[in-house]
Scaffold this motif. Structure first.
Motif, short mmCIF file in Angstrom:
data_model
loop_
_atom_site.label_atom_id
_atom_site.label_comp_id
_atom_site.label_asym_id
_atom_site.label_seq_id
_atom_site.Cartn_x
_atom_site.Cartn_y
_atom_site.Cartn_z
N LYS A 13 -34.12 -20.13 16.81
CA LYS A 13 -32.83 -20.44 17.43
C LYS A 13 -32.96 -20.75 18.91
O LYS A 13 -32.02 -21.27 19.51
N ALA A 14 -34.08 -20.37 19.52
CA ALA A 14 -34.23 -20.60 20.97
C ALA A 14 -35.67 -20.97 21.32
O ALA A 14 -36.30 -20.29 22.12
N PRO A 15 -36.17 -22.06 20.72
CA PRO A 15 -37.58 -22.40 20.95
C PRO A 15 -37.90 -22.59 22.44
O PRO A 15 -39.01 -22.30 22.87
N GLU A 16 -36.91 -23.02 23.21
CA GLU A 16 -37.14 -23.31 24.63
C GLU A 16 -37.25 -22.02 25.46
O GLU A 16 -37.64 -22.05 26.62
N ALA A 17 -36.93 -20.88 24.82
CA ALA A 17 -36.88 -19.63 25.59
C ALA A 17 -38.24 -18.97 25.73
O ALA A 17 -38.39 -18.04 26.52
N PHE A 18 -39.24 -19.44 24.97
CA PHE A 18 -40.49 -18.68 24.89
C PHE A 18 -41.66 -19.42 25.50
O PHE A 18 -41.73 -20.64 25.43
N PRO A 19 -42.59 -18.65 26.08
CA PRO A 19 -43.82 -19.26 26.59
C PRO A 19 -44.58 -19.94 25.45
O PRO A 19 -44.44 -19.56 24.28
N GLN A 20 -45.40 -20.91 25.81
CA GLN A 20 -46.18 -21.66 24.85
C GLN A 20 -47.15 -20.76 24.07
O GLN A 20 -47.41 -21.00 22.90
N GLU A 21 -47.64 -19.71 24.74
CA GLU A 21 -48.63 -18.86 24.08
C GLU A 21 -47.94 -17.71 23.37
O GLU A 21 -47.27 -16.88 23.99
N HIS A 22 -48.10 -17.68 22.04
CA HIS A 22 -47.47 -16.63 21.23
C HIS A 22 -48.12 -16.61 19.86
O HIS A 22 -48.95 -17.46 19.54
N LEU A 23 -47.72 -15.65 19.07
CA LEU A 23 -48.12 -15.63 17.67
C LEU A 23 -46.86 -15.86 16.84
O LEU A 23 -45.89 -15.11 16.95
N GLU A 24 -46.89 -16.93 16.06
CA GLU A 24 -45.74 -17.22 15.20
C GLU A 24 -46.03 -16.69 13.80
O GLU A 24 -47.13 -16.88 13.28
N VAL A 25 -45.05 -16.03 13.22
CA VAL A 25 -45.19 -15.57 11.83
C VAL A 25 -44.06 -16.20 11.02
O VAL A 25 -42.88 -15.91 11.27
N ALA B 178 -52.12 -5.19 18.99
CA ALA B 178 -51.37 -5.90 20.03
C ALA B 178 -51.68 -5.34 21.41
O ALA B 178 -52.02 -4.17 21.56
N GLN B 179 -51.61 -6.23 22.39
CA GLN B 179 -51.81 -5.83 23.78
C GLN B 179 -50.58 -6.19 24.60
O GLN B 179 -49.74 -7.00 24.17
N ALA B 180 -50.51 -5.62 25.80
CA ALA B 180 -49.38 -5.89 26.68
C ALA B 180 -49.20 -7.39 26.86
O ALA B 180 -50.18 -8.11 27.01
N SER B 181 -47.98 -7.82 26.82
CA SER B 181 -47.49 -9.20 26.98
C SER B 181 -47.67 -10.06 25.74
O SER B 181 -47.35 -11.24 25.76
N ASP B 182 -48.15 -9.47 24.64
CA ASP B 182 -48.18 -10.24 23.40
C ASP B 182 -46.74 -10.53 22.94
O ASP B 182 -45.84 -9.70 23.11
N LEU B 183 -46.58 -11.71 22.37
CA LEU B 183 -45.26 -12.17 21.95
C LEU B 183 -45.34 -12.61 20.50
O LEU B 183 -46.14 -13.49 20.16
N ILE B 184 -44.55 -11.99 19.65
CA ILE B 184 -44.60 -12.27 18.21
C ILE B 184 -43.26 -12.85 17.78
O ILE B 184 -42.22 -12.18 17.88
N LEU B 185 -43.28 -14.11 17.37
CA LEU B 185 -42.05 -14.81 16.99
C LEU B 185 -41.95 -14.87 15.48
O LEU B 185 -42.86 -15.38 14.81
N LEU B 186 -40.86 -14.35 14.91
CA LEU B 186 -40.70 -14.28 13.46
C LEU B 186 -39.70 -15.32 13.00
O LEU B 186 -38.58 -15.38 13.50
N ILE B 187 -40.13 -16.11 12.03
CA ILE B 187 -39.31 -17.20 11.52
C ILE B 187 -39.24 -17.09 10.01
O ILE B 187 -40.27 -16.94 9.35
N GLY B 188 -38.04 -17.16 9.46
CA GLY B 188 -37.90 -17.10 8.00
C GLY B 188 -36.47 -16.80 7.63
O GLY B 188 -35.73 -16.20 8.41
N THR C 249 -51.20 -19.32 19.24
CA THR C 249 -51.39 -20.31 20.29
C THR C 249 -51.95 -19.59 21.52
O THR C 249 -51.35 -18.63 21.99
N GLY C 250 -53.08 -20.07 22.01
CA GLY C 250 -53.68 -19.48 23.22
C GLY C 250 -54.66 -18.38 22.87
O GLY C 250 -54.56 -17.74 21.82
N PRO C 251 -55.63 -18.14 23.78
CA PRO C 251 -56.73 -17.21 23.50
C PRO C 251 -56.30 -15.77 23.21
O PRO C 251 -56.89 -15.12 22.36
N ARG C 252 -55.31 -15.27 23.91
CA ARG C 252 -54.91 -13.87 23.69
C ARG C 252 -54.39 -13.67 22.27
O ARG C 252 -54.73 -12.72 21.58
N HIS C 253 -53.55 -14.58 21.84
CA HIS C 253 -52.96 -14.42 20.51
C HIS C 253 -53.95 -14.80 19.41
O HIS C 253 -53.87 -14.28 18.30
#
Ligand code: ADP
Ligand code: MG
Length: 165
Positions: free
Chosen positions: A111-123, A25-35, A140-144
């Motif tokens: 629970k808050a899909p609208e809260a996050f930037p479009q670019e992220h890693l969803e798990v 992971a690098q700075a500003s990476d965003l990991i969204l966990l769903i389950g 989603t997006g080159p960094r992720h």
């Protein structure tokens, strides 16, 4: 790479996937966990913390909105499960500047899909028998996408967990 499907056979394997995420992971990476409850979101987060070199183990942040840990980068851990107003909680718990300096991991992100930037890693994690879990990682997006590719490479050189056939 945009999608990776893995089958985990144990909590330790799930932690291993998290560890690979934390290592790459690098700075500003965003990991969204769903389950669902008990699928292993916190277990995966413990692995991410390990991979980032955080000394103390991640628990669910019950009394704070966003728990902060210091590894080779800051790690922020939010759990929206019991939060009434997730958007407000995230805004109060973490400003954009902080988020961009570290790695952000969010349980119950749906629970808050609208809260996050479009670019992220969803798990997405789902049950596949008692100790088996199916993990679907989607970038989603080159960094992720880069993060996902590095995780895939590091897991395949480790040999486990396997991709489901
Ligand atoms: P969540 O945060 O999604 O509610 P936890 O990580 O707190 O889930 O709990 C997952 C539970 O499932 C733990 O008790 C863990 O030991 C158990 N478990 C069994 N098999 C697995 C697996 N393959 N991956 C992750 N957790 C597993
Ligand atoms: Mg949890």
């Amino acid at each position: 790479m945009t999608t990776l499907e893995l089958l985990s056979h144990s909590p330790e394997e799930t932690r291993g996937v998290g560890r690979a995420l934390g290592q790459h992971a690098q700075a500003s990476d965003l990991i969204l966990l769903i389950g669902d409850l008990g699928t292993g979101k916190t277990t995966l987060t413990q692995g991410i913390a390990q991979g980032l070199g955080v000394a103390q183990p991640a628990r669910s942040p019950t009394f704070v909105l966003v728990a902060q840990y210091q590894g080779r980068l800051p790690m922020y851990h939010a759990d929206l499960y019991r939060v009434n107003n997730p958007l407000e909680a995230l805004e109060l718990g973490l400003d954009d500047q902080e988020r961009e300096a570290g790695v952000c991991v969010v349980e119950w992100a749906e629970k808050a899909p609208e809260a996050f930037p479009q670019e992220h890693l969803e798990v997405r994690i789902s049950y596949d028998g008692e100790d088996f879990r199916r993990l679907t990682l989607h970038a989603t997006g080159p960094r992720h996408e880069r993060l996902l590719a590095e995780v895939a490479r590091s897991l395949s050189s480790e040999g486990a967990p396997r991709q489901p056939s």
